[in-house]
Design a protein around this motif. Sequence first.
Motif, PDB file in Angstrom:
ATOM      1  N   MET A  62      -0.688 -28.727   0.119  1.00  0.00           N
ATOM      2  CA  MET A  62       0.444 -28.090  -0.526  1.00  0.00           C
ATOM      3  C   MET A  62       0.288 -26.579  -0.623  1.00  0.00           C
ATOM      4  O   MET A  62       1.230 -25.907  -1.000  1.00  0.00           O
ATOM      5  CB  MET A  62       0.640 -28.647  -1.931  1.00  0.00           C
ATOM      6  CG  MET A  62       1.148 -30.046  -1.968  1.00  0.00           C
ATOM      7  SD  MET A  62       1.469 -30.541  -3.651  1.00  0.00           S
ATOM      8  CE  MET A  62      -0.110 -31.210  -4.062  1.00  0.00           C
ATOM      9  N   ALA A  63      -0.879 -26.077  -0.294  1.00  0.00           N
ATOM     10  CA  ALA A  63      -1.136 -24.641  -0.458  1.00  0.00           C
ATOM     11  C   ALA A  63      -0.077 -23.786   0.224  1.00  0.00           C
ATOM     12  O   ALA A  63       0.306 -22.735  -0.294  1.00  0.00           O
ATOM     13  CB  ALA A  63      -2.523 -24.294   0.063  1.00  0.00           C
ATOM     14  N   SER A  64       0.422 -24.235   1.377  1.00  0.00           N
ATOM     15  CA  SER A  64       1.405 -23.441   2.118  1.00  0.00           C
ATOM     16  C   SER A  64       2.734 -23.328   1.372  1.00  0.00           C
ATOM     17  O   SER A  64       3.564 -22.488   1.717  1.00  0.00           O
ATOM     18  CB  SER A  64       1.638 -24.051   3.501  1.00  0.00           C
ATOM     19  OG  SER A  64       2.255 -25.322   3.384  1.00  0.00           O
ATOM     20  N   ARG A  65       2.946 -24.137   0.370  1.00  0.00           N
ATOM     21  CA  ARG A  65       4.212 -24.108  -0.397  1.00  0.00           C
ATOM     22  C   ARG A  65       4.232 -22.981  -1.439  1.00  0.00           C
ATOM     23  O   ARG A  65       5.241 -22.758  -2.097  1.00  0.00           O
ATOM     24  CB  ARG A  65       4.441 -25.440  -1.098  1.00  0.00           C
ATOM     25  CG  ARG A  65       4.423 -26.643  -0.178  1.00  0.00           C
ATOM     26  CD  ARG A  65       5.457 -26.561   0.901  1.00  0.00           C
ATOM     27  NE  ARG A  65       5.457 -27.793   1.681  1.00  0.00           N
ATOM     28  CZ  ARG A  65       6.328 -28.055   2.616  1.00  0.00           C
ATOM     29  NH1 ARG A  65       7.249 -27.167   2.922  1.00  0.00           N
ATOM     30  NH2 ARG A  65       6.272 -29.191   3.273  1.00  0.00           N
ATOM     31  N   PHE A  66       3.087 -22.307  -1.587  1.00  0.00           N
ATOM     32  CA  PHE A  66       2.965 -21.211  -2.545  1.00  0.00           C
ATOM     33  C   PHE A  66       2.704 -19.923  -1.774  1.00  0.00           C
ATOM     34  O   PHE A  66       1.712 -19.821  -1.064  1.00  0.00           O
ATOM     35  CB  PHE A  66       1.816 -21.479  -3.522  1.00  0.00           C
ATOM     36  CG  PHE A  66       2.026 -22.713  -4.355  1.00  0.00           C
ATOM     37  CD1 PHE A  66       2.624 -22.622  -5.597  1.00  0.00           C
ATOM     38  CD2 PHE A  66       1.646 -23.955  -3.884  1.00  0.00           C
ATOM     39  CE1 PHE A  66       2.837 -23.761  -6.357  1.00  0.00           C
ATOM     40  CE2 PHE A  66       1.856 -25.102  -4.633  1.00  0.00           C
ATOM     41  CZ  PHE A  66       2.451 -24.997  -5.880  1.00  0.00           C
ATOM     42  N   GLY A  67       3.597 -18.960  -1.913  1.00  0.00           N
ATOM     43  CA  GLY A  67       3.467 -17.716  -1.165  1.00  0.00           C
ATOM     44  C   GLY A  67       2.329 -16.833  -1.645  1.00  0.00           C
ATOM     45  O   GLY A  67       1.881 -15.949  -0.918  1.00  0.00           O
TER      46      GLY A  67
ATOM     47  N   VAL B 275      -1.488 -16.583  -4.135  1.00  0.00           N
ATOM     48  CA  VAL B 275      -2.641 -17.340  -4.629  1.00  0.00           C
ATOM     49  C   VAL B 275      -2.475 -17.736  -6.093  1.00  0.00           C
ATOM     50  O   VAL B 275      -2.789 -18.870  -6.473  1.00  0.00           O
ATOM     51  CB  VAL B 275      -3.939 -16.517  -4.435  1.00  0.00           C
ATOM     52  CG1 VAL B 275      -5.110 -17.198  -5.113  1.00  0.00           C
ATOM     53  CG2 VAL B 275      -4.218 -16.329  -2.955  1.00  0.00           C
ATOM     54  N   GLU B 276      -1.980 -16.842  -6.929  1.00  0.00           N
ATOM     55  CA  GLU B 276      -1.914 -17.113  -8.367  1.00  0.00           C
ATOM     56  C   GLU B 276      -1.072 -18.339  -8.712  1.00  0.00           C
ATOM     57  O   GLU B 276      -1.522 -19.207  -9.458  1.00  0.00           O
ATOM     58  CB  GLU B 276      -1.431 -15.880  -9.136  1.00  0.00           C
ATOM     59  CG  GLU B 276      -1.349 -16.094 -10.646  1.00  0.00           C
ATOM     60  CD  GLU B 276      -2.635 -16.619 -11.283  1.00  0.00           C
ATOM     61  OE1 GLU B 276      -2.526 -17.384 -12.266  1.00  0.00           O
ATOM     62  OE2 GLU B 276      -3.742 -16.279 -10.815  1.00  0.00           O
ATOM     63  N   PRO B 277       0.158 -18.463  -8.201  1.00  0.00           N
ATOM     64  CA  PRO B 277       0.910 -19.687  -8.523  1.00  0.00           C
ATOM     65  C   PRO B 277       0.222 -20.952  -8.002  1.00  0.00           C
ATOM     66  O   PRO B 277       0.278 -22.000  -8.646  1.00  0.00           O
ATOM     67  CB  PRO B 277       2.268 -19.489  -7.832  1.00  0.00           C
ATOM     68  CG  PRO B 277       2.358 -18.052  -7.539  1.00  0.00           C
ATOM     69  CD  PRO B 277       0.965 -17.516  -7.443  1.00  0.00           C
ATOM     70  N   ARG B 278      -0.452 -20.860  -6.855  1.00  0.00           N
ATOM     71  CA  ARG B 278      -1.167 -22.021  -6.315  1.00  0.00           C
ATOM     72  C   ARG B 278      -2.288 -22.432  -7.260  1.00  0.00           C
ATOM     73  O   ARG B 278      -2.458 -23.600  -7.570  1.00  0.00           O
ATOM     74  CB  ARG B 278      -1.708 -21.696  -4.920  1.00  0.00           C
ATOM     75  CG  ARG B 278      -2.422 -22.873  -4.284  1.00  0.00           C
ATOM     76  CD  ARG B 278      -2.793 -22.628  -2.828  1.00  0.00           C
ATOM     77  NE  ARG B 278      -3.720 -21.531  -2.674  1.00  0.00           N
ATOM     78  CZ  ARG B 278      -3.513 -20.459  -1.909  1.00  0.00           C
ATOM     79  NH1 ARG B 278      -2.400 -20.324  -1.229  1.00  0.00           N
ATOM     80  NH2 ARG B 278      -4.422 -19.522  -1.817  1.00  0.00           N
ATOM     81  N   ARG B 279      -3.053 -21.455  -7.744  1.00  0.00           N
ATOM     82  CA  ARG B 279      -4.140 -21.760  -8.694  1.00  0.00           C
ATOM     83  C   ARG B 279      -3.584 -22.305 -10.001  1.00  0.00           C
ATOM     84  O   ARG B 279      -4.128 -23.235 -10.586  1.00  0.00           O
ATOM     85  CB  ARG B 279      -4.976 -20.508  -8.954  1.00  0.00           C
ATOM     86  CG  ARG B 279      -5.847 -20.131  -7.794  1.00  0.00           C
ATOM     87  CD  ARG B 279      -6.684 -18.916  -8.112  1.00  0.00           C
ATOM     88  NE  ARG B 279      -7.485 -18.552  -6.960  1.00  0.00           N
ATOM     89  CZ  ARG B 279      -7.923 -17.327  -6.718  1.00  0.00           C
ATOM     90  NH1 ARG B 279      -7.657 -16.348  -7.552  1.00  0.00           N
ATOM     91  NH2 ARG B 279      -8.638 -17.092  -5.647  1.00  0.00           N
ATOM     92  N   ARG B 280      -2.505 -21.706 -10.451  1.00  0.00           N
ATOM     93  CA  ARG B 280      -1.892 -22.151 -11.713  1.00  0.00           C
ATOM     94  C   ARG B 280      -1.360 -23.577 -11.560  1.00  0.00           C
ATOM     95  O   ARG B 280      -1.496 -24.398 -12.466  1.00  0.00           O
ATOM     96  CB  ARG B 280      -0.766 -21.194 -12.101  1.00  0.00           C
ATOM     97  CG  ARG B 280      -0.072 -21.492 -13.388  1.00  0.00           C
ATOM     98  CD  ARG B 280      -0.777 -21.036 -14.592  1.00  0.00           C
ATOM     99  NE  ARG B 280      -1.055 -19.617 -14.535  1.00  0.00           N
ATOM    100  CZ  ARG B 280      -1.936 -19.028 -15.322  1.00  0.00           C
ATOM    101  NH1 ARG B 280      -2.574 -19.723 -16.233  1.00  0.00           N
ATOM    102  NH2 ARG B 280      -2.168 -17.739 -15.239  1.00  0.00           N
ATOM    103  N   ALA B 281      -0.761 -23.891 -10.419  1.00  0.00           N
ATOM    104  CA  ALA B 281      -0.251 -25.248 -10.184  1.00  0.00           C
ATOM    105  C   ALA B 281      -1.395 -26.258 -10.202  1.00  0.00           C
ATOM    106  O   ALA B 281      -1.267 -27.346 -10.764  1.00  0.00           O
ATOM    107  CB  ALA B 281       0.502 -25.313  -8.858  1.00  0.00           C
ATOM    108  N   ARG B 282      -2.507 -25.901  -9.597  1.00  0.00           N
ATOM    109  CA  ARG B 282      -3.672 -26.793  -9.607  1.00  0.00           C
ATOM    110  C   ARG B 282      -4.130 -27.045 -11.045  1.00  0.00           C
ATOM    111  O   ARG B 282      -4.365 -28.194 -11.446  1.00  0.00           O
ATOM    112  CB  ARG B 282      -4.813 -26.181  -8.799  1.00  0.00           C
ATOM    113  CG  ARG B 282      -6.053 -27.046  -8.754  1.00  0.00           C
ATOM    114  CD  ARG B 282      -7.194 -26.348  -7.979  1.00  0.00           C
ATOM    115  NE  ARG B 282      -8.339 -27.204  -7.813  1.00  0.00           N
ATOM    116  CZ  ARG B 282      -9.263 -27.421  -8.757  1.00  0.00           C
ATOM    117  NH1 ARG B 282      -9.163 -26.838  -9.930  1.00  0.00           N
ATOM    118  NH2 ARG B 282     -10.276 -28.229  -8.525  1.00  0.00           N
TER     119      ARG B 282
END
Length: 183
Positions: free
Chosen positions: A1-6, A8-15
């Motif tokens: 799913m990493a590619s769905r976050f433009g 790094v911060e929102p990707r880390r927060r989603a995790r």
Amino acid sequence: MASRFGQVEPRRRARAFVLGLLAELPRKNCWTTAEHAGDSSPAGMQHLLSRASWDADGVRDDIRDFVVEHLGNQGAVLVVDETGDLRKGTASVGVQRQYTGTAGRIDNAQVAVYLVYSTPAGHAAIDRRLYIPRSWTQDPDRCRAAGIPDHTGFATKPALATEMITQALDAGVTASWVTGDEV
């Protein structure tokens, strides 16, 4: 799913948010998930859910594909269910006094319709739609203030369920039948 976050911060927060949802917390909201992640306030989690830029529908598609790949079964069942979340105030999208099984009565709530993929190996939610009552869709100023796109119209809960079922089947999900409660 990493590619769905433009970024790094929102990707880390989603995790961190998902790990909080999976944790054994007494209540699950932005405060408790933020505390579980080591944050001093819920601001980051609230930003992720309300203002951060990420492809929520793409994440949904990735989750659906993962679930079907790991639980796939020709005899799978699609289950439609609505869930209400009690809310205070009137600003959250779709909130109004309405029946919710969560409370077992009419109360101030936000209601969503979910589609679950179920097999003997397990089950998981593969789609969701927020129910936006007619009182909201007939008030363009209220919708605009809440960030609802102008093209969003009223849809009944069965219509939302039909959209999700159609989209799942069009994506190659196979199911022997569909079930749900009275909706």
